[in-house]
Design an enzyme around this catalytic site. Structure first.
Site, PDB file in Angstrom:
ATOM      1  N   GLU A   1     -12.796 -11.479  11.601  1.00 37.24           N
ATOM      2  CA  GLU A   1     -13.301 -11.651  10.233  1.00 37.24           C
ATOM      3  C   GLU A   1     -13.166 -13.104   9.783  1.00 37.24           C
ATOM      4  O   GLU A   1     -14.061 -13.679   9.162  1.00 37.24           O
ATOM      5  CB  GLU A   1     -12.557 -10.703   9.281  1.00 37.24           C
ATOM      6  CG  GLU A   1     -12.905  -9.240   9.578  1.00 37.24           C
ATOM      7  CD  GLU A   1     -12.314  -8.243   8.599  1.00 37.24           C
ATOM      8  OE1 GLU A   1     -11.267  -8.548   7.992  1.00 37.24           O
ATOM      9  OE2 GLU A   1     -12.898  -7.163   8.443  1.00 37.24           O
TER      10      GLU A   1
ATOM     11  N   PHE B   1       0.819  -1.216   0.000  1.00 34.12           N
ATOM     12  CA  PHE B   1       0.000   0.000   0.000  1.00 34.12           C
ATOM     13  C   PHE B   1       0.851   1.264   0.000  1.00 34.12           C
ATOM     14  O   PHE B   1       0.582   2.209  -0.745  1.00 34.12           O
ATOM     15  CB  PHE B   1      -0.938  -0.002   1.210  1.00 34.12           C
ATOM     16  CG  PHE B   1      -2.068  -0.962   1.070  1.00 34.12           C
ATOM     17  CD1 PHE B   1      -3.134  -0.680   0.241  1.00 34.12           C
ATOM     18  CD2 PHE B   1      -2.063  -2.170   1.749  1.00 34.12           C
ATOM     19  CE1 PHE B   1      -4.194  -1.567   0.092  1.00 34.12           C
ATOM     20  CE2 PHE B   1      -3.112  -3.064   1.616  1.00 34.12           C
ATOM     21  CZ  PHE B   1      -4.176  -2.756   0.785  1.00 34.12           C
TER      22      PHE B   1
END
Ligand SMILES: Cc1cc2nc3c(=O)[nH]c(=O)nc-3n(C[C@H](O)[C@H](O)[C@H](O)COP(=O)(O)OP(=O)(O)OC[C@H]3O[C@@H](n4cnc5c(N)ncnc54)[C@H](O)[C@@H]3O)c2cc1C
Length: 444
Positions: free
Chosen positions: A176, A15
């Protein structure tokens, strides 16, 4: 771009590194992006590869493909092993060469983080972490194989151990993953087995912290926990994993027998601080200045998970938005210096909010003073994640897959893929040299 244009070396095409490279697209500079992987990976969706929703190719793109239209930028597949700040060069191991010195005028280190076992590196063998595509595929193989093994197993007493999945760490990744596993076993796999009932699989989420999703507001942690429990996940908080071995986990003095333990707890920064011999915080992240350069080294910048910067008295979190905004900022600072323009204002992180998804159609979201949980938060989560995928082809493909999975419960990628043992000399085959192999192989 002139041949004599200054050279900017960016280590890491994650990123931070990618955002830095893009910020330099109109700069009169030779930009070199060096990464040990050939792809940019969207780590926030790794758990969906590990739980068979998405395939690896849906969350990663070749770095050179993303930067193909950026003519001042060259991409090199190689692993950086050190930096000589005096001589202004980095050392790169590539497929067939080691220690090649690559000179720079400006350097951006965006090398991210890897798993931390908090001093218990012996756990790595039995509880692999989730950080790379190879990790995700290995976990997926292992989870799917556990069901196959249980179906073939005549002795029902062994089913329980095979179908107990333990996740160590109840941060966003653990939560998650636990939610996605619960949906996998209770819907997708439910009708496909004859001797076992996949929905009886036990999913245990453990953490030493008193609540799940520690960085979120308490009300959202509580909502996430309730949702997990509705999905059948056992949430066990307040105790660290004392032991992890081939038979499972010991937590709070109790052994949980399991053949699948996944480490979703800590991360540790890359060795950038050691390469630079620069001041670091307690975690080992390089202390950077307000323009993201290293003290006394105005030509070296460190961004993302491997950088440490406080804002309003608190350290910035290790999240994708911080890395992207820092990468962009470092690129702009360098652009201004090369162009002889005024320096940009000091870096300031703009927090767009934090989210985590818990199973199907439910997420928690916090941004500013807004706290939201439920379906609306999940829609926002889906929209944001689609937006930040690196290429539009991935956005389309992931969107279609999500709609299909939502409507039918079917998952996109449930193949058990056995890879041949990779050669330790081949960084392409191993995925990342220096990264410990995923731990399940020893146990199967
Ligand atoms: C499973 C998981 C889920 C996550 N979920 C979220 C989420 O929902 N939201 C969120 O905001 N953040 C999330 N994060 C965190 C987020 O992914 C990181 O904060 C972000 O990736 C940091 O960006 P970076 O550029 O610093 O490092 P990375 O994106 O990790 O990129 C580092 C790059 O450097 C390369 N590299 C490393 N060392 C070398 C070397 N020696 N030589 C050459 N190349 C090297 C790596 O191959 C990699 O491409 C998650 C992370 C994980 C692991």
């Amino acid at each position: 771009m002139r041949d004599s244009a200054p050279r900017v070396v960016i280590v890491g095409g994650g990123f931070g590194g990618l955002a830095a490279a893009k910020a330099l697209r109109n700069t009169d500079a030779q930009v070199l992006v060096v990464d040990r992987q050939n792809h940019h990976l969207f780590q926030p969706l790794l758990y969906q590869v590990a739980t068979s929703v998405l395939s690896p190719g849906q969350i990663a793109s070749p770095i050179r493909s993303i930067l193909r239209k950026q003519h001042n930028t060259t991409v090199i597949l190689g692993e950086v092993t050190g930096v000589d700040a005096e001589q202004r060069c980095v050392f790169v191991d590539s497929v067939d060469r080691e220690g090649v010195a690559l000179g720079y005028d400006y350097l951006i280190l965006a090398t991210g983080a890897s798993h931390s076992y908090f001093g218990h590196d012996e756990f790595a063998r039995f509880a692999p972490g989730l950080k790379s595509l190879a990790d995700a595929v290995s976990i997926r193989n292992h989870v799917l194989r556990a069901f196959e093994q249980a179906e073939a197993e005549e002795d029902p007493k062994r089913h329980r151990d095979l179908l107990t999945f333990v996740l160590v760490g109840a941060g966003p990744t653990g939560v998650e993953m636990a939610g996605a596993l619960a949906i996998l076993v209770r819907s997708t796999l439910r009708s496909e087995f004859r001797r076992i009932d996949p929905s009886l699989a036990r999913i245990v989420l453990i953490d030493v912290a008193p609540r799940v999703l520690g960085p979120f507001a308490e009300s959202l942690s509580a909502a996430a926990r309730t949702r997990l429990e509705q999905l059948g996940v056992e949430v066990r908080l307040g105790h660290a994993a004392e032991l992890i071995d081939a038979d499972g986990v010991v937590v709070g003095g109790e052994r949980i027998t399991s053949k699948t333990v996944v480490w979703t707890a800590g991360v540790t920064p890359s060795p950038a601080g050691k390469w630079l011999k620069a001041p670091t915080d307690r975690a080992g992240r390089v202390r950077v200045q307000q323009d993201l350069s290293v003290p006394s080294r105005p030509e070296i910048f460190v961004v993302g998970d491997t950088a440490s910067l406080d804002q309003d008295g608190r350290p910035l979190p290790g999240v994708a938005q911080v890395a992207m905004q820092q990468g962009r900022h470092a690129g702009r600072v360098i652009h201004a210096r090369i162009a002889g323009a005024p320096a940009p204002r000091p870096f300031r992180y703009f927090d767009k909010g934090t989210m985590a998804v818990v199973g199907k159609g439910f997420a928690v979201l916090q941004t500013g003073r807004l706290r939201l949980s439920g379906f609306l938060a999940w829609l926002a989560w889906a929209a944001v994640h689609l937006e930040f995928l690196a290429q539009s082809s991935l956005r389309v493909s992931v969107f279609v897959q999500w709609v299909w999975t939502y409507l039918t419960g079917q998952r996109g990628s449930r193949l058990i893929v056995n890879f041949p043992e990779p050669s330790s000399r081949d960084p392409v085959a191993t995925g990342a040299r220096g990264t410990p192999s995923t731990g399940f192989r020893e146990r199967s």
